[in-house]
Each structure stands twice: as structure tokens, then as C-alpha cells.
Scaffold this motif. Structure first.
Motif, PDB file in Angstrom:
ATOM      1  N   TYR A  24     -13.173  19.698  77.165  1.00  0.00           N
ATOM      2  CA  TYR A  24     -12.695  20.315  75.919  1.00  0.00           C
ATOM      3  C   TYR A  24     -11.415  21.127  76.137  1.00  0.00           C
ATOM      4  CZ  TYR A  24     -17.467  19.702  73.896  1.00  0.00           C
ATOM      5  OH  TYR A  24     -18.659  19.223  73.425  1.00  0.00           O
ATOM      6  N   VAL A  59     -15.496  27.720  80.117  1.00  0.00           N
ATOM      7  CA  VAL A  59     -15.909  28.994  79.527  1.00  0.00           C
ATOM      8  C   VAL A  59     -16.778  29.765  80.536  1.00  0.00           C
ATOM      9  CG1 VAL A  59     -15.665  28.339  77.107  1.00  0.00           C
ATOM     10  CG2 VAL A  59     -17.805  27.832  78.297  1.00  0.00           C
ATOM     11  N   PHE A  61     -19.867  30.870  81.012  1.00  0.00           N
ATOM     12  CA  PHE A  61     -21.137  30.464  81.650  1.00  0.00           C
ATOM     13  C   PHE A  61     -20.895  29.387  82.700  1.00  0.00           C
ATOM     14  CE2 PHE A  61     -21.201  27.172  78.282  1.00  0.00           C
ATOM     15  CZ  PHE A  61     -21.601  26.057  79.011  1.00  0.00           C
ATOM     16  N   CYS A  84     -18.871  31.598  75.296  1.00  0.00           N
ATOM     17  CA  CYS A  84     -19.474  30.478  74.564  1.00  0.00           C
ATOM     18  C   CYS A  84     -20.319  31.097  73.451  1.00  0.00           C
ATOM     19  CB  CYS A  84     -20.352  29.647  75.502  1.00  0.00           C
ATOM     20  SG  CYS A  84     -21.466  28.522  74.634  1.00  0.00           S
ATOM     21  N   LEU A  85     -20.051  30.699  72.207  1.00  0.00           N
ATOM     22  CA  LEU A  85     -20.753  31.306  71.067  1.00  0.00           C
ATOM     23  C   LEU A  85     -22.256  31.098  71.175  1.00  0.00           C
ATOM     24  CD1 LEU A  85     -18.262  30.122  68.306  1.00  0.00           C
ATOM     25  CD2 LEU A  85     -18.568  32.477  69.096  1.00  0.00           C
ATOM     26  N   MET A  86     -22.661  29.926  71.689  1.00  0.00           N
ATOM     27  CA  MET A  86     -24.088  29.666  71.816  1.00  0.00           C
ATOM     28  C   MET A  86     -24.723  30.540  72.908  1.00  0.00           C
ATOM     29  SD  MET A  86     -26.285  26.375  72.957  1.00  0.00           S
ATOM     30  CE  MET A  86     -25.392  25.171  72.111  1.00  0.00           C
ATOM     31  N   ASN A 112     -25.804  26.314  78.885  1.00  0.00           N
ATOM     32  CA  ASN A 112     -24.975  27.206  78.060  1.00  0.00           C
ATOM     33  C   ASN A 112     -25.719  28.519  77.823  1.00  0.00           C
ATOM     34  OD1 ASN A 112     -23.947  24.557  77.757  1.00  0.00           O
ATOM     35  ND2 ASN A 112     -22.932  25.104  75.855  1.00  0.00           N
ATOM     36  N   CYS A 170     -24.618  25.844  68.584  1.00  0.00           N
ATOM     37  CA  CYS A 170     -23.167  25.880  68.745  1.00  0.00           C
ATOM     38  C   CYS A 170     -22.561  25.688  67.358  1.00  0.00           C
ATOM     39  CB  CYS A 170     -22.714  24.757  69.664  1.00  0.00           C
ATOM     40  SG  CYS A 170     -20.941  24.457  69.486  1.00  0.00           S
ATOM     41  N   VAL A 172     -19.708  24.987  66.384  1.00  0.00           N
ATOM     42  CA  VAL A 172     -18.772  23.851  66.289  1.00  0.00           C
ATOM     43  C   VAL A 172     -19.556  22.573  65.935  1.00  0.00           C
ATOM     44  CG1 VAL A 172     -17.053  22.460  67.529  1.00  0.00           C
ATOM     45  CG2 VAL A 172     -17.277  24.907  68.046  1.00  0.00           C
ATOM     46  N   HIS A 173     -20.673  22.339  66.609  1.00  0.00           N
ATOM     47  CA  HIS A 173     -21.462  21.122  66.384  1.00  0.00           C
ATOM     48  C   HIS A 173     -22.455  21.265  65.220  1.00  0.00           C
ATOM     49  CE1 HIS A 173     -19.993  20.544  70.517  1.00  0.00           C
ATOM     50  NE2 HIS A 173     -20.078  19.260  70.250  1.00  0.00           N
ATOM     51  N   GLU A 198     -25.712  18.584  70.610  1.00  0.00           N
ATOM     52  CA  GLU A 198     -25.707  19.948  70.060  1.00  0.00           C
ATOM     53  C   GLU A 198     -25.641  19.908  68.534  1.00  0.00           C
ATOM     54  OE1 GLU A 198     -22.660  22.339  71.896  1.00  0.00           O
ATOM     55  OE2 GLU A 198     -23.557  22.130  73.870  1.00  0.00           O
ATOM     56  N   CYS A 258     -13.336  24.139  69.772  1.00  0.00           N
ATOM     57  CA  CYS A 258     -13.958  25.287  70.440  1.00  0.00           C
ATOM     58  C   CYS A 258     -12.818  26.220  70.839  1.00  0.00           C
ATOM     59  CB  CYS A 258     -14.748  24.848  71.661  1.00  0.00           C
ATOM     60  SG  CYS A 258     -15.424  26.256  72.559  1.00  0.00           S
ATOM     61  N   MET A 261     -12.586  27.466  74.452  1.00  0.00           N
ATOM     62  CA  MET A 261     -12.127  26.480  75.435  1.00  0.00           C
ATOM     63  C   MET A 261     -10.608  26.397  75.447  1.00  0.00           C
ATOM     64  SD  MET A 261     -14.256  24.622  77.277  1.00  0.00           S
ATOM     65  CE  MET A 261     -16.016  24.353  77.414  1.00  0.00           C
TER      66      MET A 261
HETATM   67 FE1  SF4 Z   1     -20.117  26.902  73.553  1.00  0.00          FE
HETATM   68 FE2  SF4 Z   1     -19.945  25.350  71.399  1.00  0.00          FE
HETATM   69 FE3  SF4 Z   1     -17.763  25.934  72.758  1.00  0.00          FE
HETATM   70 FE4  SF4 Z   1     -19.597  24.278  73.795  1.00  0.00          FE
HETATM   71  S1  SF4 Z   1     -18.336  23.939  71.977  1.00  0.00           S
HETATM   72  S2  SF4 Z   1     -18.573  25.957  74.863  1.00  0.00           S
HETATM   73  S3  SF4 Z   1     -21.476  25.218  73.015  1.00  0.00           S
HETATM   74  S4  SF4 Z   1     -19.079  27.383  71.643  1.00  0.00           S
END
Ligand code: SF4
Ligand code: 13P
Length: 302
Positions: A24, A59, A61, A84-86, A112, A170, A172-173, A198, A258, A261
């Protein structure tokens, strides 16, 4: 930019460093990356490498996972704000409370997540091995954190296993709707639709293929099809367009981005490696506990 790329490559050599990049990332980062791929692939590279420094273009994690696996190596995250938002949807206290409600049930932790959360879990998984990991536990009930969508998707793939999920996702997904896929089918009837798990399980169900970022890329490589609708982050489409210029790739929605990212730039990679800054450090007790969870996954998923 060319100059910057050359400087980074030279620094890598001088310092015995490698750069791991998630699919990403901004695509120009591939110019300096030693390995580009999904979370599982990059974790394995972090485990295998003989380099002294790992620069993680991804990211938080992901860089933390590399440090958990390779504690003797210096792990750098070029932009420390890349979260990471998740992963941020569950902290240590929430994890402990979630487990308390379901004593004795094994806990599977999506990669994640933070080291503190992993430290409370039995086994880790990624989007590419989640079904195999749950299966490997040989049980009829598991807890799954933090991604409710991936957990529910896994449950649908396995007979007789109840997957009790934490309420994370997540954004985004999670924003992709059934209508988006139906519309794509109508507009591009001759395209294959490839979806990251996701997404909501009712969305994933409508895909021709469901898999990790690398899984989606591998599917295209092996396919003789010419047109694909891609249901994951834009970076995957950018790479597919670069690598298969004679095929057509349609991103399901323009907002599949994302932002975390995209925070990493070549300039920041150079800076972190030149000055060896933005190092990831983890409390040794937490590291050991979270390592058990990742090591168990790596044993199942060779
Ligand atoms: Fe986290 Fe979603 Fe970004 Fe993947 S796309 S790193 S799950 S926020
Ligand atoms: P992959 O394991 O497919 O790389 O997914 C990581 C991720 O953050 C997807 O949003």
C-alpha cells in the motif's frame, strides 16, 4: 528523486540495512525496497534477514512485529505517525476485558494489533493465513480480535467453528458496500472481482477471489483474464497497472486510500536511515509474550 534513490541504496549497503515495503506504500518506494508484499511475507523477511537494520516502510504494527521477531536488529519506522486505524481500536485494557467475558476460549489475534494486545493472545494470524490458523487450533470456538469482518469471514469458511469477534474494523475496507460490488458487476461484466477480507463478509462473498494483498497480486499473475476490479487499497492497483500494462484494473472506489500508509516518503526513509532515528523499542516482557503469539503462527504458516 533519482539522486535520493541512489543515496538510499548506498546507505543500505554501508549500513547493512534492508527496506521492507507494504504493497500500500507510495509506489516510488519500491525503487529502494528489498522486499514488497503483504504482512505475512514481510514478517517472514524480518525473521530471515541477516541485515543489522530493518527500515519498515509500512505502519506501526508492522515495524513493531519486525522488532518482536528480530529483537537484536535495529528497526526503524520512517514516519512514526503511521498508525493503523484498526489496530488502534483495541488497547490492552479492552483486550483483557474482552477475554474476561469468555474464559478458556483460545484467542486469535490479527497481526493488525499492538504488541500489548498480541501479548494477551494465543496465536497470531494475517489475512492470508487466518482460516488455516483457526483450523490449526482444532476447536469449535475461538475469540478473534480486532477485525470483526475478517473473523466473520473465517467463520463462514469453516464448518462447526464459532468465531466470536471483537468489534473492530478497517474503515478503508469497511466502507465498501454490497451495492458497490453489484454495480461493478453490471458495469464490468467481463471482469474478475478480487476482494480483501477486511471488507464486510457479505461483500467478500460476492467476489471471484478473496485474499490478502499478495494473494490478489498472485491471482492476477496466474490468471489469463484481462480485466479486474480490485477491492482493496489503491497501492495494489498502482502496482498491478505498472506490472501488467496490457491489462485493465479498476479500483472499486476512489476513496480506497490508507492515509497512514501514504505518510512514508523517500525523504523520510533516507533521513531515518542516515541518522538511525525513529527506532522501535518494546518492553522485553511484552516482546516475549507477543513473540509466542507470532512464533506459533509462523510455525503453522511456513
Ligand atoms: Fe490499517 Fe486499514 Fe490502513 Fe490496513 S488499510 S493499515 S487495516 S488502516
Ligand atoms: P495484508 O496482510 O493483506 O497485507 O493486509 C494488511 C492490511 O493492513 C490490509 O489493510
Amino acid at each position: 528523486m533519482k539522486n535520493l534513490i541512489e543515496r538510499i541504496k548506498k546507505l543500505k549497503e554501508e549500513k547493512n540495512a534492508i527496506i521492507l515495503a507494504h504493497s500500500y506504500q507510495n509506489i516510488e518506494i519500491d525503487e529502494v525496497a528489498d522486499f514488497v508484499g503483504d504482512s505475512l511475507y514481510l514478517s517472514k523477511q524480518a525473521e530471515k534477514t541477516n541485515a543489522g537494520i530493518i527500515v519498515f516502510a509500512g505502519v506501526y504494527f508492522m515495524a513493531q512485529t519486525a522488532k518482536i521477531i528480530s529483537p537484536d536488529k535495529k528497526v526503524l519506522l520512517p514516519n512514526l505517525s503511521a498508525g493503523c486505524l484498526m489496530a488502534d481500536m483495541i488497547n490492552h485494557e479492552q483486550m483483557v476485558n474482552f477475554k474476561k467475558n469468555y474464559p478458556e476460549i483460545p484467542v486469535v489475534c490479527y497481526i493488525n494489533s499492538t504488541a500489548e494486545v498480541k501479548a494477551e493472545c494465543d496465536i497470531c494470524c494475517t489475512s492470508s493465513n487466518a482460516v488455516d490458523i483457526v483450523k490449526s487450533l482444532n476447536t469449535n470456538k475461538v475469540l478473534f480480535v480486532p477485525d470483526a469482518n475478517l473473523g466473520s469471514w473465517v467463520e463462514k469458511q469453516l464448518e462447526g467453528v464459532e468465531v466470536i469477534t471483537y468489534n473492530g474494523n478497517c474503515p478503508v475496507h469497511h466502507g465498501v458496500q454490497i451495492e458497490d460490488i453489484k454495480k461493478a458487476r453490471q458495469t464490468y461484466p467481463d471482469a474478475k472481482i478480487l476482494i480483501h477480507p477486511e471488507c464486510k463478509p457479505e461483500v467478500s462473498e460476492l467476489g471471484d477471489y478473496v485474499g490478502s494483498t499478495s494473494g490478489i497480486i498472485d491471482y492476477v499473475r496466474a490468471s489469463s483474464h484481462k480485466k479486474f476490479v480490485i477491492v482493496t487499497e489503491k497501492g495494489v492497483v498502482d502496482r498491478l497497472k505498472r506490472d501488467y500494462p496490457d491489462r485493465e484494473f479498476i479500483l472499486i472506489k476512489n476513496n480506497m486510500l490508507c492515509e497512514s500508509m501514504k505518510l512514508t516518503t523517500l525523504e523520510e526513509i533516507w533521513k531515518s536511515l542516515e541518522y538511525e532515528i525513529n527506532e522501535i523499542n518494546i518492553d522485553e516482557n511484552i516482546r516475549k509474550l507477543s513473540y509466542n503469539c507470532i512464533e506459533r503462527m509462523l510455525k503453522v504458516s511456513v
